[in-house]
Design an enzyme around this catalytic site. Structure first.
Site, short mmCIF file in Angstrom:
data_model
loop_
_atom_site.label_atom_id
_atom_site.label_comp_id
_atom_site.label_asym_id
_atom_site.label_seq_id
_atom_site.Cartn_x
_atom_site.Cartn_y
_atom_site.Cartn_z
N TRP A 41 -4.84 1.27 10.67
CA TRP A 41 -4.90 1.17 9.22
C TRP A 41 -4.70 -0.28 8.78
CZ3 TRP A 41 -7.24 3.33 5.59
CH2 TRP A 41 -6.87 3.13 4.26
N GLU B 28 -10.82 5.44 4.66
CA GLU B 28 -10.40 6.34 5.75
C GLU B 28 -11.52 6.50 6.77
OE1 GLU B 28 -7.47 7.26 6.43
OE2 GLU B 28 -6.43 6.96 4.53
N TYR C 237 0.85 -1.20 0.00
CA TYR C 237 0.00 0.00 0.00
C TYR C 237 0.89 1.25 0.00
CZ TYR C 237 -3.23 3.58 1.64
OH TYR C 237 -3.96 4.74 1.76
#
Length: 194
Positions: A51, A43, A21
């Protein structure tokens, strides 16, 4: 396994999803409406969580939210009970409803001839903001620009788009370059944006 590349400190991990990522998406200017909607939705899901948790569930999110096609997602409200019963995703009713509401706003913009891409990038004059942070600790949780964007997005009808969520989204979508200056991607992204 780790490579010899110098990455942002948060991406120095054995988690391959996190490294990929960082290396291939985070901080690269994104101009695709569907992808921008996906990043915003992720998000929103990440708020208050790690995350890594979101990345580990990303493929399940893509399945549940029809590959983040906002034209389809805007009609998902009748499927709320199934989404809330889906153990593969984060089952937060407020966040799920926010994603559906945001899809409606983006679809409405599109029907009026404004792309989500144009709407977002107009806030930064179509050019990524270049920061020069040496370490992750220096990076703020939000900025004045993010606060302004958050305010405008709320007025436009977006949900769950507070200044912290918006700043994380700006980082992910490349509206700001918050790669640490020692990261192998910092100069590349700064150069490409120049």
């Amino acid at each position: 396994m780790k490579s010899d590349l110098i990455r942002c400190s948060w991406a120095n991990t054995d988690n391959e999803l996190m490294r990929n990522y960082h290396d291939n998406e985070w901080g690269r200017p994104c101009h695709d409406d569907q992808k921008l909607f996906e990043l915003l939705s992720l998000e929103i899901m990440q708020a208050g969580l790690s995350w890594q948790t979101v990345l580990n569930k990303r493929s399940a999110f893509k399945d549940a939210f029809v590959d983040f096609d906002y034209l389809k997602v805007q009609s998902l409200e009748p499927q709320l009970p199934q989404l809330l019963a889906n153990a593969q995703i984060i089952r937060n009713k407020r966040k799920i409803l926010a994603i559906i509401a945001n899809a409606k706003v983006i679809a409405s913009m599109a029907s009026q001839g404004t792309t989500f891409n144009h709407y977002l990038w107009s806030f930064v004059n179509q050019t990524p903001i270049q920061h020069h942070y040496r370490s992750h600790e220096e990076i703020p949780s939000t900025t004045e620009v993010a606060k302004q964007i958050s305010k405008q997005m709320k007025l436009a009808g977006f949900k769950f788009t507070g200044p912290v969520v918006i700043y994380s989204f700006m980082q992910a979508a490349g509206l700001v370059n918050d790669h640490e200056t020692g990261c192998f991607l910092y100069q590349k992204i700064a150069h490409d944006a120049g």
